[in-house]
Design a protein around this motif. Structure first.
Motif, PDB file in Angstrom:
ATOM      1  N   ARG A  41       0.556  -1.492   0.013  1.00 35.57           N
ATOM      2  CA  ARG A  41      -0.164   0.101  -0.090  1.00 35.57           C
ATOM      3  C   ARG A  41       0.905   1.418   0.003  1.00 35.57           C
ATOM      4  O   ARG A  41       0.606   2.396  -0.785  1.00 35.57           O
ATOM      5  CB  ARG A  41      -0.945  -0.071   1.101  1.00 35.57           C
ATOM      6  CG  ARG A  41      -2.073  -1.123   0.926  1.00 35.57           C
ATOM      7  CD  ARG A  41      -2.861  -1.100   2.148  1.00 35.57           C
ATOM      8  NE  ARG A  41      -3.887  -2.144   1.547  1.00 35.57           N
ATOM      9  CZ  ARG A  41      -5.060  -1.902   0.814  1.00 35.57           C
ATOM     10  NH1 ARG A  41      -5.170  -0.453   0.718  1.00 35.57           N
ATOM     11  NH2 ARG A  41      -5.923  -2.642   0.780  1.00 35.57           N
ATOM     12  N   THR A  42       1.837   1.162   0.663  1.00 39.76           N
ATOM     13  CA  THR A  42       2.873   2.140   0.673  1.00 39.76           C
ATOM     14  C   THR A  42       3.658   2.538  -0.735  1.00 39.76           C
ATOM     15  O   THR A  42       3.568   3.732  -1.313  1.00 39.76           O
ATOM     16  CB  THR A  42       4.105   2.245   1.878  1.00 39.76           C
ATOM     17  OG1 THR A  42       3.395   1.664   2.957  1.00 39.76           O
ATOM     18  CG2 THR A  42       4.700   3.425   1.927  1.00 39.76           C
ATOM     19  N   LYS A  45       0.845   4.209  -2.983  1.00 43.55           N
ATOM     20  CA  LYS A  45       0.721   5.551  -2.610  1.00 43.55           C
ATOM     21  C   LYS A  45       1.793   6.329  -3.217  1.00 43.55           C
ATOM     22  O   LYS A  45       1.707   7.231  -3.976  1.00 43.55           O
ATOM     23  CB  LYS A  45       0.520   5.696  -1.436  1.00 43.55           C
ATOM     24  CG  LYS A  45       0.489   7.045  -0.810  1.00 43.55           C
ATOM     25  CD  LYS A  45      -0.915   7.450  -0.194  1.00 43.55           C
ATOM     26  CE  LYS A  45      -1.074   8.972   0.067  1.00 43.55           C
ATOM     27  NZ  LYS A  45       0.005   9.658   0.831  1.00 43.55           N
ATOM     28  N   VAL A  51      -3.360  -0.041  -6.006  1.00 46.43           N
ATOM     29  CA  VAL A  51      -2.845  -1.126  -5.156  1.00 46.43           C
ATOM     30  C   VAL A  51      -2.590  -2.551  -5.776  1.00 46.43           C
ATOM     31  O   VAL A  51      -1.633  -3.351  -5.663  1.00 46.43           O
ATOM     32  CB  VAL A  51      -3.940  -1.558  -3.821  1.00 46.43           C
ATOM     33  CG1 VAL A  51      -3.161  -2.689  -2.837  1.00 46.43           C
ATOM     34  CG2 VAL A  51      -3.924  -0.129  -2.961  1.00 46.43           C
TER      35      VAL A  51
ATOM     36  N   GLY B  28     -10.129  -1.559   1.793  1.00 45.52           N
ATOM     37  CA  GLY B  28      -8.807  -1.338   1.204  1.00 45.52           C
ATOM     38  C   GLY B  28      -8.734  -0.968  -0.055  1.00 45.52           C
ATOM     39  O   GLY B  28      -7.715  -1.008  -0.450  1.00 45.52           O
ATOM     40  N   TYR B  29      -9.751  -1.047  -0.628  1.00 42.14           N
ATOM     41  CA  TYR B  29      -9.494  -0.910  -2.474  1.00 42.14           C
ATOM     42  C   TYR B  29     -10.492   0.081  -2.883  1.00 42.14           C
ATOM     43  O   TYR B  29     -11.408   0.520  -2.341  1.00 42.14           O
ATOM     44  CB  TYR B  29      -9.823  -2.272  -3.042  1.00 42.14           C
ATOM     45  CG  TYR B  29      -8.839  -3.210  -2.695  1.00 42.14           C
ATOM     46  CD1 TYR B  29      -7.596  -3.197  -3.260  1.00 42.14           C
ATOM     47  CD2 TYR B  29      -8.927  -4.230  -1.784  1.00 42.14           C
ATOM     48  CE1 TYR B  29      -6.419  -4.140  -3.021  1.00 42.14           C
ATOM     49  CE2 TYR B  29      -8.077  -5.123  -1.405  1.00 42.14           C
ATOM     50  CZ  TYR B  29      -6.775  -5.108  -2.185  1.00 42.14           C
ATOM     51  OH  TYR B  29      -6.042  -6.161  -1.857  1.00 42.14           O
ATOM     52  N   ASP B 169      -4.354  11.672  -5.139  1.00 41.24           N
ATOM     53  CA  ASP B 169      -3.443  11.341  -4.014  1.00 41.24           C
ATOM     54  C   ASP B 169      -4.075  11.080  -2.926  1.00 41.24           C
ATOM     55  O   ASP B 169      -3.616  10.147  -1.881  1.00 41.24           O
ATOM     56  CB  ASP B 169      -2.501  12.575  -4.024  1.00 41.24           C
ATOM     57  CG  ASP B 169      -1.259  12.242  -5.019  1.00 41.24           C
ATOM     58  OD1 ASP B 169      -0.859  10.991  -4.983  1.00 41.24           O
ATOM     59  OD2 ASP B 169      -0.535  13.134  -5.236  1.00 41.24           O
ATOM     60  N   ARG B 172      -5.964   7.779  -2.810  1.00 40.63           N
ATOM     61  CA  ARG B 172      -4.963   6.788  -2.380  1.00 40.63           C
ATOM     62  C   ARG B 172      -4.844   6.807  -1.018  1.00 40.63           C
ATOM     63  O   ARG B 172      -4.382   5.718  -0.172  1.00 40.63           O
ATOM     64  CB  ARG B 172      -3.898   6.614  -3.157  1.00 40.63           C
ATOM     65  CG  ARG B 172      -4.014   6.210  -4.618  1.00 40.63           C
ATOM     66  CD  ARG B 172      -2.844   6.046  -5.423  1.00 40.63           C
ATOM     67  NE  ARG B 172      -2.054   7.341  -5.609  1.00 40.63           N
ATOM     68  CZ  ARG B 172      -2.320   8.075  -6.677  1.00 40.63           C
ATOM     69  NH1 ARG B 172      -2.723   7.540  -7.739  1.00 40.63           N
ATOM     70  NH2 ARG B 172      -1.708   9.024  -7.036  1.00 40.63           N
ATOM     71  N   GLY B 173      -4.379   8.006  -0.263  1.00 41.43           N
ATOM     72  CA  GLY B 173      -4.292   8.097   1.134  1.00 41.43           C
ATOM     73  C   GLY B 173      -5.226   7.601   1.865  1.00 41.43           C
ATOM     74  O   GLY B 173      -5.057   6.844   2.924  1.00 41.43           O
ATOM     75  N   ILE B 175      -7.312   5.026   1.375  1.00 37.58           N
ATOM     76  CA  ILE B 175      -7.321   3.665   1.443  1.00 37.58           C
ATOM     77  C   ILE B 175      -6.098   2.974   1.770  1.00 37.58           C
ATOM     78  O   ILE B 175      -5.838   1.731   2.116  1.00 37.58           O
ATOM     79  CB  ILE B 175      -7.794   2.965   0.084  1.00 37.58           C
ATOM     80  CG1 ILE B 175      -6.811   3.247  -0.903  1.00 37.58           C
ATOM     81  CG2 ILE B 175      -9.199   3.417  -0.108  1.00 37.58           C
ATOM     82  CD1 ILE B 175      -6.461   2.037  -1.722  1.00 37.58           C
ATOM     83  N   GLU B 176      -5.162   3.793   2.063  1.00 35.71           N
ATOM     84  CA  GLU B 176      -3.629   3.259   2.604  1.00 35.71           C
ATOM     85  C   GLU B 176      -3.648   2.325   3.703  1.00 35.71           C
ATOM     86  O   GLU B 176      -2.974   1.156   3.655  1.00 35.71           O
ATOM     87  CB  GLU B 176      -2.529   4.079   2.631  1.00 35.71           C
ATOM     88  CG  GLU B 176      -1.304   3.868   2.823  1.00 35.71           C
ATOM     89  CD  GLU B 176      -0.292   4.998   2.755  1.00 35.71           C
ATOM     90  OE1 GLU B 176      -0.737   6.102   3.091  1.00 35.71           O
ATOM     91  OE2 GLU B 176       1.074   4.826   2.952  1.00 35.71           O
ATOM     92  N   ASP B 197      -8.404  -0.048  -8.217  1.00 33.36           N
ATOM     93  CA  ASP B 197      -8.060  -1.345  -8.106  1.00 33.36           C
ATOM     94  C   ASP B 197      -8.939  -2.091  -8.835  1.00 33.36           C
ATOM     95  O   ASP B 197      -8.757  -3.306  -9.531  1.00 33.36           O
ATOM     96  CB  ASP B 197      -7.807  -1.879  -6.572  1.00 33.36           C
ATOM     97  CG  ASP B 197      -6.878  -0.872  -5.866  1.00 33.36           C
ATOM     98  OD1 ASP B 197      -5.603  -0.868  -6.269  1.00 33.36           O
ATOM     99  OD2 ASP B 197      -7.503  -0.394  -4.793  1.00 33.36           O
TER     100      ASP B 197
END
Lengths: 125, 284
Positions: A41-42, A45, A51, B28-29, B169, B172-173, B175-176, B197
């Motif tokens: 995940r990192t 990002k 992902v 998470g996606y 950005d 994406r943060g 769901i990180e 995803d």
């Protein structure tokens, strides 16, 4: 990951670019065996990709034996013997080598001439 | 457990039917919801949230049946539909004050954190915000009651490329940490390449395909050949464009051994959408 960049709109899919970047790092020894890889995940990002894209690259790396997953603690660069590294280097060169040889043949070069050219090229670089 | 499950959703209008819409999303996606204007994206989202009555099907949020637990489910959802439409003369803090009273789980600290992170001042008025800032304010509100699922209807439309990239950005943060998910509709294909995803593709009220983005692209190949090839392989070519030297079209990757000497290339999302829509309108 140092030195890993994604070229957008490239004909090479993003997951393949990630695969190539990590694979060459491990095969060349720039990423030492046993080095932990950052979480999927990192990476997603930081590289600005999804992902799933990173996960696909990781899956392919694992299938090729270049990384290993340890349950609960993430992924690591595989610890490869010098024999395995050698084999993987040769495998990575297979396709460009085939292309080089077939181009040389088309141009009517002899084996000796090709060898000489490769040597000169290596020294020049 | 899936954070979102849509099963057999149906909505009938005199001129349009949303038919048997099913898809699911795990925590998470990010799922991109694509389709042409009028394909049923907004109708699907509204029917999911009970903003319009549905004629069939079931929506599960984090294991709860939405129709039976609407309030519980709404606490788990943050949504932004279309234009950000608050009173333009009001200060942001006035609007936040109204919104926070709706949610038991309002997290003031998270809200302040997002406002700071997005560079928003509570003293500003809505009319003073750019389009990108308005979407960010909407997101700050949507994220501050610990929503596990964000439903965004075209969050990036009307934003310039820089603001769009900035917003992606942020998504994406979100769901990180792997606990939250986002469903967003868009027709800006480059958004999906950067930040999806899973892709769910709706055409004329029906889901054509719902899968992860890598499989989605690998399912198709672009082919090019001359006009004889086009005639010979017309049964497997999905949509095509002709030009002076031949044609370019789309095939399913599973047919790649049946195309003789035609050249192939990996398919991009935009081509998949254009050729598929062309084929579908021919068959309509």
């Amino acid at each position: 990951m140092t030195g890993l960049t994604i070229i957008p709109n490239s004909p090479v899919p993003a997951y393949r670019q990630i695969f190539d970047g990590i694979a060459s790092g491990i095969i060349s020894g720039r990423i030492a065996g046993g080095t932990p890889l950052p979480p999927i995940r990192t990476v997603a990002k930081e590289l600005g990709v999804s992902v799933i894209t990173v996960r696909s690259a990781w899956d392919a790396l694992e299938a090729d034996g270049l990384i290993v997953t340890r349950a609960g603690s993430g992924c690591y660069a595989a610890e490869l013997t010098s024999f395995e590294l050698e084999r993987m280097r040769l495998k990575a060169l297979e396709k460009p080598l085939r292309e080089l040889i077939s181009s040389a043949k088309q141009l009517g070069m002899s084996v000796d001439e090709l060898m000489e050219t490769v040597k000169k090229g290596c020294i020049a670089q | 457990m899936n954070i979102l499950e849509v099963e057999g959703l149906r909505k009938e209008y005199p001129e349009f039917t949303l038919d048997n819409v099913s898809f699911s999303l795990e925590p998470g996606y990010i799922m991109g919801f694509i389709g042409r204007n009028g394909a049923g994206k907004t109708t699907t989202m509204k029917a999911m949230l009970n903003l319009i009555g549905k004629d069939g099907g079931r929506v599960m949020i984090d294991g709860l049946d939405y129709s039976k637990n609407e309030i519980e489910c709404k606490k788990k959802i943050g949504f932004i539909m279309g234009e950000f439409d608050y009173y333009k003369q009001s200060k942001l803090k006035t609007i936040a004050c109204v919104v926070k009273r709706m949610y038991e789980d309002w997290d003031e600290e998270a809200y302040k954190g997002y406002m700071k992170h997005f560079g928003l001042s509570e003293e500003k008025k809505v009319k003073e915000l750019s389009a990108g800032m308005r979407v960010k304010f909407g997101l700050a509100l949507a994220l501050s009651h610990n929503a596990k699922l964000l439903i965004l209807d075209e969050p990036t439309s009307g934003l310039d490329p820089v603001s769009r990239d900035d917003l992606l950005d942020v998504l994406r943060g979100v769901i990180e940490d792997g606990t939250r998910s986002i469903l967003y509709s868009t027709h800006i294909i480059s958004d999906l390449e950067k930040c999806a995803d899973y892709i769910t593709y709706i055409h004329d009220g029906r889901i054509l395909l719902s899968t992860d983005v890598v499989s989605f692209k690998e399912k198709y190949l672009l082919v090019s050949g001359d006009m004889d090839d086009l005639a010979r392989y017309s049964d497997i070519i999905i949509g095509h464009k002709d030009h002076a030297f031949g044609f370019t079209g789309l095939i399913l990757a599973e047919n790649k051994d049946r195309i003789g000497s035609m050249k192939t290339a990996p398919a991009d999302l935009e081509s998949i959408m254009i050729y598929t829509e062309q084929e579908a309108s021919l068959n309509a």
